[in-house]
Write a protein that holds these residues in place. Structure first.
Motif, PDB file in Angstrom:
ATOM      1  N   ASN A 131       0.801  -1.217   0.000  1.00 20.25           N
ATOM      2  CA  ASN A 131       0.000   0.000   0.000  1.00 20.25           C
ATOM      3  C   ASN A 131       0.838   1.273   0.000  1.00 20.25           C
ATOM      4  O   ASN A 131       0.493   2.257  -0.647  1.00 20.25           O
ATOM      5  N   GLU A 132       1.970   1.270   0.715  1.00 20.11           N
ATOM      6  CA  GLU A 132       2.809   2.484   0.760  1.00 20.11           C
ATOM      7  C   GLU A 132       3.356   2.822  -0.622  1.00 20.11           C
ATOM      8  O   GLU A 132       3.476   3.987  -0.993  1.00 20.11           O
ATOM      9  N   PHE A 133       3.699   1.780  -1.380  1.00 21.35           N
ATOM     10  CA  PHE A 133       4.182   1.964  -2.749  1.00 21.35           C
ATOM     11  C   PHE A 133       3.096   2.624  -3.593  1.00 21.35           C
ATOM     12  O   PHE A 133       3.350   3.588  -4.335  1.00 21.35           O
ATOM     13  N   PHE A 134       1.870   2.123  -3.465  1.00 23.79           N
ATOM     14  CA  PHE A 134       0.728   2.676  -4.194  1.00 23.79           C
ATOM     15  C   PHE A 134       0.464   4.120  -3.771  1.00 23.79           C
ATOM     16  O   PHE A 134       0.246   5.007  -4.604  1.00 23.79           O
ATOM     17  N   GLN A 135       0.485   4.359  -2.455  1.00 21.21           N
ATOM     18  CA  GLN A 135       0.188   5.697  -1.939  1.00 21.21           C
ATOM     19  C   GLN A 135       1.188   6.741  -2.433  1.00 21.21           C
ATOM     20  O   GLN A 135       0.842   7.909  -2.597  1.00 21.21           O
TER      21      GLN A 135
END
Length: 617
Positions: free
Chosen positions: A104-108
């Motif tokens: 999720n952090e990569f996406f965010q």
């Protein structure tokens, strides 16, 4: 083997031997994302007379193409001039999206970057939100991560209790509003009146308009935090059947939202589909709606929506269908002879329903005098059978284990249900541990909510009593399924029709079970696994790191499960199941699964030590 190692295997390298226009906006096909190893990319937009606009220079470790892919574009968003000697590594589109969905952090990182760039009017002009923007990953992220505070809600217009109806109507007309809230002497909002209220409760019944507005008002009042997400507000409205939500901030009501306003905010969102479910009338129509749900799920997952939100959408649709069936049966056989609650259990009770679903439900009715007991019980068993048959016809198949209200074992009075729970706690045998676990996941669906509250109050008292033996059996029940890992830490499979498959449901079950054990021990009555995790973390049972590990693991597995079932229905044209063919998983997915199963194994060791006093279980 780490995820990064597998990512590295998917990379291809390219060297530019001269200055090269590597990408031309809206023309060059985008196969994946480029990472600059060394050298330089100039990115820019060509305007209508081929001038370069918003020119930026990028060096290692810049990544180009991520925004384009997340906007669901097949062609480059910007133009790129690669300088002589530049070396890049390219990661294919599919692998990039997998990383976004599993980390999720990569996406965010990309969604945040996009949001900041869209504040630039010139950038926004060139992006020209495409016709398919609502189909994009970033559009979905904005939609499902947008909070109520991010939209303008309406001011509250109100009047005091005791105000004549005609004065209330004039107040609405003067303020040009279709909803008027009613306050008591302490300034508490106790109800509301709308144009529909005036039509149905006043005009249609020829009520004297000198009567007070509180005699015809609607209630109860439903409120939501200003920090809640838009999709949560929509789902709450559908679940509570209210058209208006008061917005609460710091203990005060600061405005309200209407259902029409919220649905307009959703645009083409699948959430709007729920409204059409509400309008369906016949069993055939409801069946058609349920048959369309795989397409809805495919859309949500295809846009990168979190599996937790996807579960909530499925659950809300399933709830809406079940309630329509319940109301239809009551109209057919007459009003019930006693107050009752129709509750759902299992995955539906946890709001974690998938596309392979059966019926898990039960009925609790209020205690009646001896002379009425047989009549009351006969009504509810007939009612349960009719509901169950219609749900089966729609697509919610009968439960093979018999955990349905149509089974006489699971339709009883409140006092009988209390005895059930007490026996399951006191007589701790494996079979009772399974029954208790199933019905601990119960959730109100229809009827008198106070009945289920009374049952949970009774349960709260029972769980406070010392009973180590009960928790030992519950702990052992949570260890029935082990993570599917071989001795050498590879994915353990089974063979079905000559294919190596992973049972994804069994792989997820340990997380559900271990979270339930801790919820029981700490007397947490949230039904949903994610909600239980959050509450346990708030109490300090789990650390923030442990919460993230379990939460991300569980919903990564759930996304795989839902995606597999949607593909089985829409593409393979077969009945959905919980088996995923190993040869259909990418290398990144396999490595991620192995890491998840290791995490589950570590948490199970904690269950063994704390609840069974035996490291071997």
């Amino acid at each position: 083997m780490s995820v990064l190692t597998e990512v590295a295997k998917s990379l291809t390298t390219k060297t530019f031997t001269k200055d090269t226009l590597a990408y031309r906006q809206e023309i060059t096909e985008l196969q994946g994302v480029d990472f600059i190893v060394k050298g330089e990319y100039e990115t820019f937009f060509f305007d209508s007379v081929q001038n370069r606009r918003l020119l930026e220079t990028h060096n290692s470790p810049y990544c180009f193409g991520g925004l384009s892919i997340l906007l669901n574009r097949t062609k480059a968003l910007k133009s790129v001039m690669a300088k002589k000697g530049t070396v890049i590594c390219s990661l294919p589109r599919k692998e990039f999206l997998e990383l976004c969905q599993s980390h999720n952090e990569f996406f965010q990182y990309y969604t945040t970057d996009f949001g900041q760039r869209m504040l630039n009017d010139e950038f926004s002009h060139f992006v020209k939100t495409p016709a398919s923007f609502e189909e994009s990953y970033i559009a979905a992220e904005q939609l499902y991560s947008r909070r109520i505070d991010g939209i303008i809600y309406k001011d509250i217009v109100s009047c005091l209790i005791g105000t004549p109806i005609y004065e209330a109507a004039k107040h609405m007309a003067d303020n040009r509003v279709s909803c008027l809230f009613i306050r008591d002497e302490q300034e508490n909002i106790i109800g509301y009146a709308t144009d529909i209220t005036l039509r149905d409760n006043v005009i249609a019944k020829q009520v004297d308009t000198n009567q007070t507005i509180d005699s015809v008002m609607d209630n109860p009042i439903v409120s939501i935090s200003h920090q809640a997400y838009l999709y949560e507000a929509v789902l709450m409205m559908f679940r509570t059947k209210t058209r208006y939500l008061l917005v609460e901030k710091h203990g005060k009501y600061v405005g309200f939202l209407s259902r029409n306003r919220l649905l307009s905010e959703q645009g083409q969102s699948p959430l709007v589909f729920i409204q059409s479910v509400k309008l369906a009338e016949t069993t055939q129509e409801l069946g058609q709606k349920w048959n369309y749900v795989p397409e809805i799920i495919n859309q949500l997952l295809g846009r990168g929506i979190n599996a937790e939100i996807t579960n909530q959408v499925i659950t809300t649709i399933a709830d809406a269908i079940a309630i329509k069936v319940i109301e239809k049966v009551i109209r057919e056989i007459g009003e019930p002879p006693a107050k009752f609650v129709f509750m759902v259990t299992g995955s539906e009770g946890r709001k974690e329903q998938t596309l392979k679903t059966d019926q898990d439900n039960a009925i609790i009715y209020e205690d009646k005098a001896n002379e009425h007991r047989e009549m009351v019980r006969a009504y509810f068993l007939d009612f349960a059978n009719k509901v169950s048959d219609q749900l089966n016809e729609i697509g919610f198949v009968y439960c093979k284990g018999g955990y349905m209200a149509s089974n006489p074992d699971w339709t009883h009075s409140l006092s009988h249900w209390k005895r059930n729970y007490k026996n399951w706690i006191d007589e701790t045998v494996p079979e009772n541990a399974i029954k208790f676990s199933t019905f601990f996941d119960c959730r109100f669906l229809y009827g008198d909510r106070t009945i289920i509250h009374q049952l949970k109050e009774f349960l709260e008292e029972e769980l406070q009593k010392p009973n180590d033996r009960f928790f030992t059996f519950i702990g052992r029940n949570a260890l029935q399924y082990e993570p599917p890992l071989t001795f050498f830490k590879n994915i353990k499979t089974e063979k079905i029709d000559r294919s190596e498959v992973l049972n994804i449901k069994n792989a997820m079950t340990p997380i559900v079970d271990l979270v339930r054990v801790y919820a029981l021990k700490n007397r947490i009555y949230e039904e949903n696994t994610g909600e239980r995790l959050a509450k346990l973390t708030k109490l300090g049972v789990f650390s923030k790191k442990q919460y993230e590990e379990l939460y991300q693991s569980y919903y990564y597995l759930m996304a795989l499960r839902l995606e597999n079932q949607a593909n089985q229905i829409l593409i393979e044209k077969i009945e959905p199941n919980n088996y995923i063919r190993i040869d259909k998983l990418t290398k990144i997915e396999k490595v991620t699964l192995i890491e998840i199963f290791k995490t589950i194994n570590n948490f199970q060791v904690g269950i063994k030590m704390r609840f069974t006093n035996n490291l071997l279980g």
